[in-house]
Design an enzyme around this catalytic site. Structure first.
Site, PDB file in Angstrom:
ATOM      1  N   ASN A  87     -48.074 -18.400  89.614  1.00 53.22           N
ATOM      2  CA  ASN A  87     -49.001 -19.795  89.147  1.00 53.22           C
ATOM      3  C   ASN A  87     -50.375 -20.142  88.637  1.00 53.22           C
ATOM      4  O   ASN A  87     -50.746 -20.761  87.972  1.00 53.22           O
ATOM      5  CB  ASN A  87     -47.787 -20.724  89.123  1.00 53.22           C
ATOM      6  CG  ASN A  87     -47.742 -21.119  90.814  1.00 53.22           C
ATOM      7  OD1 ASN A  87     -48.154 -20.348  91.286  1.00 53.22           O
ATOM      8  ND2 ASN A  87     -46.961 -22.198  90.891  1.00 53.22           N
ATOM      9  N   GLU A 188     -46.654 -22.152 102.149  1.00 52.21           N
ATOM     10  CA  GLU A 188     -46.880 -22.868 101.377  1.00 52.21           C
ATOM     11  C   GLU A 188     -45.547 -22.950 100.582  1.00 52.21           C
ATOM     12  O   GLU A 188     -45.212 -21.588 100.097  1.00 52.21           O
ATOM     13  CB  GLU A 188     -48.471 -23.836 100.603  1.00 52.21           C
ATOM     14  CG  GLU A 188     -47.903 -24.171  99.974  1.00 52.21           C
ATOM     15  CD  GLU A 188     -47.979 -24.528  98.698  1.00 52.21           C
ATOM     16  OE1 GLU A 188     -46.969 -24.764  97.329  1.00 52.21           O
ATOM     17  OE2 GLU A 188     -48.647 -23.586  97.551  1.00 52.21           O
ATOM     18  N   CYS A 222     -46.480 -25.743  92.481  1.00 53.65           N
ATOM     19  CA  CYS A 222     -45.249 -26.866  93.544  1.00 53.65           C
ATOM     20  C   CYS A 222     -45.168 -27.419  93.081  1.00 53.65           C
ATOM     21  O   CYS A 222     -43.888 -28.445  93.840  1.00 53.65           O
ATOM     22  CB  CYS A 222     -45.534 -26.312  94.653  1.00 53.65           C
ATOM     23  SG  CYS A 222     -45.898 -23.587  94.159  1.00 53.65           S
ATOM     24  N   GLU A 397     -53.801 -26.272 103.396  1.00 57.90           N
ATOM     25  CA  GLU A 397     -54.727 -25.690 103.709  1.00 57.90           C
ATOM     26  C   GLU A 397     -55.173 -26.441 102.756  1.00 57.90           C
ATOM     27  O   GLU A 397     -55.412 -27.536 102.129  1.00 57.90           O
ATOM     28  CB  GLU A 397     -54.303 -24.238 101.955  1.00 57.90           C
ATOM     29  CG  GLU A 397     -53.224 -23.468 102.285  1.00 57.90           C
ATOM     30  CD  GLU A 397     -53.044 -22.619 101.726  1.00 57.90           C
ATOM     31  OE1 GLU A 397     -52.778 -21.427 102.117  1.00 57.90           O
ATOM     32  OE2 GLU A 397     -52.732 -22.689 100.633  1.00 57.90           O
TER      33      GLU A 397
END
Length: 417
Positions: A87, A188, A222, A397
């Protein structure tokens, strides 16, 4: 030296930004404007970590013993295996690789089977930037081989670190593989973001935030809002304005066409999941305010959909849809909204709209998520830590914290002074 190479890589991404964006649109269907935005975001991680490379500091610790000093050194972990999703085929790579290279690690990137070209394009530019051969490695693979390749990366003793972005289910499998050799792991994983609108909210602001946080990349991010919890007093007004905004501002079509805001879903399986969530909701009493079915543009396109009268027993309330569906649940009290939001076993992002300062503090602190948007629908930024709690992952991150994921602390006791 590492800082300078990352900076050159960043410069080359900016010089080639239009071509890189076209690759994203061609391989994932993402609207070109969004793809262009992703490339800038993606390049900014290289710029950020080129600067952070020079800020890896240690410590000197004075111990009770006068003749001793404690030193703390930070050293690169070694080989990092990076497994990325489709994505954000460029940004999910640079967010990890920028930090790894800044720390002094080498990387092996396994891009998503649906979007390998972005990773290979970045490799071509890394090469032009002078990053030495064998430092940034890409191993594309087929859908059929993905499990095998993932397992090889997670079990190989030469790999010191796994960084993965993707589904919670796959993350658990990779964690299991990495456990045997006790590798450092960053994950993640999936989210199920609540978007809460309290009675005190500015409705127009909330609708704008809902549009941004729900329909970016056709609902395939996400941190997309998955559950819209709207307080009774403002509910009807919000649903009406949200429906109008969807009909007026969203255009489904080919990602290369100027007016397109909604591209296709990534594959047939993704469309089937969205259809299943919508039909399940309707069968349990939900009302389709707008949308609700596949779009006539093509088989992988789905109409931007707004559902009202949604209840907590529906699939769309319990699972991440990963598509352009906005289910609205009505609530009465703040406690009820927070309880509904926190019932999920994942906690990546959460959003809420309120003009009450005391409520803002309470809800921001009580939401069980790694990232909170308060009166804001777009929260990702290179400078800020990205990651979740519960089953949404491990580690952070981006930001000044992102480089720590690729560093080992070494304590040196210096005696005889």
């Amino acid at each position: 030296e590492r800082s300078s190479l990352l900076r050159k890589w960043y410069d080359l991404m900016i010089q080639n930004k239009d071509d890189l964006a076209k690759i994203i649109t061609a391989e994932s269907g993402k609207p070109l404007k969004e793809a262009q935005g992703e490339i800038l975001y993606s390049a900014n991680f290289l710029e950020w970590f080129s600067e952070e490379a020079r800020r890896v500091y240690g410590d000197i610790i004075y111990t009770p013993a006068k003749e001793k000093r404690g030193l703390v050194l930070k050293q690169p972990l070694g080989v990092a295996a990076v497994i990325t999703p489709w994505n954000f085929p460029s940004a999910m790579i640079t967010r990890k690789v920028g930090a790894a290279l800044a720390a002094g690690c080498t990387v092996v990137v396994k891009p998503a089977e649906d979007t390998p070209f972005s990773a290979l394009a970045l490799a071509a530019l890394a090469d032009q930037a002078g990053i030495p051969p064998g430092v940034y490695n890409v191993i594309p693979c087929s859908q059929k081989k993905a499990k095998e390749v993932g397992e090889a990366l997670c079990t190989d003793p030469l790999v010191s670190k796994i960084s993965f972005t993707g589904s919670t289910a796959t993350g658990k499998v990779l964690l299991h593989h990495a456990a045997n050799s006790v590798k450092r792991v960053s994950m993640e994983l999936g989210g199920h973001a609540p978007f809460i609108v309290f009675d005190s909210a500015n409705v127009d602001q909330a609708v704008a935030g809902a549009m941004a946080s729900k329909f970016r990349n056709s609902g395939q991010t996400c941190v997309c809002s998955n559950r819209f919890l709207v307080q009774r007093g403002i509910h009807d007004s919000f649903v009406k304005k949200f429906a109008e905004a969807i009909k007026t501002n969203l255009h489904v079509g080919n990602g290369f066409e100027e007016r397109t805001t909604q591209g296709p879903l990534i594959n047939e399986k993704a469309v089937e999941k969205v259809e299943k969530h919508v039909s399940d909701a309707i069968s349990k009493g939900a009302t389709v305010v707008t949308g609700g079915k596949r779009h006539q543009v093509g088989k992988n396109f789905f109409e931007p959909t707004l559902l009202s009268n949604v209840t907590r027993d529906m699939l769309c309330s319990q699972e991440e849809t990963f598509g352009p569906v906005a289910p609205v649940i009505k609530f009465d009290t703040e406690e009820e909204a927070v309880a509904i939001a926190n019932v999920a076993d994942v906690g990546l992002a959460g959003y809420f709209y309120s003009q009450d300062p005391a409520q803002i503090w309470r809800v921001a602190e009580r939401l069980e998520v790694g990232m909170v948007g308060v009166n804001e629908g777009l929260i990702s930024s290179v400078e800020c830590p990205f990651g979740g709690v519960k089953q949404s992952g491990l580690g952070r991150e981006g930001s000044k914290y992102g480089i720590d994921e690729y560093l080992e602390l070494k304590y040196v006791c210096f005696g005889g002074l």
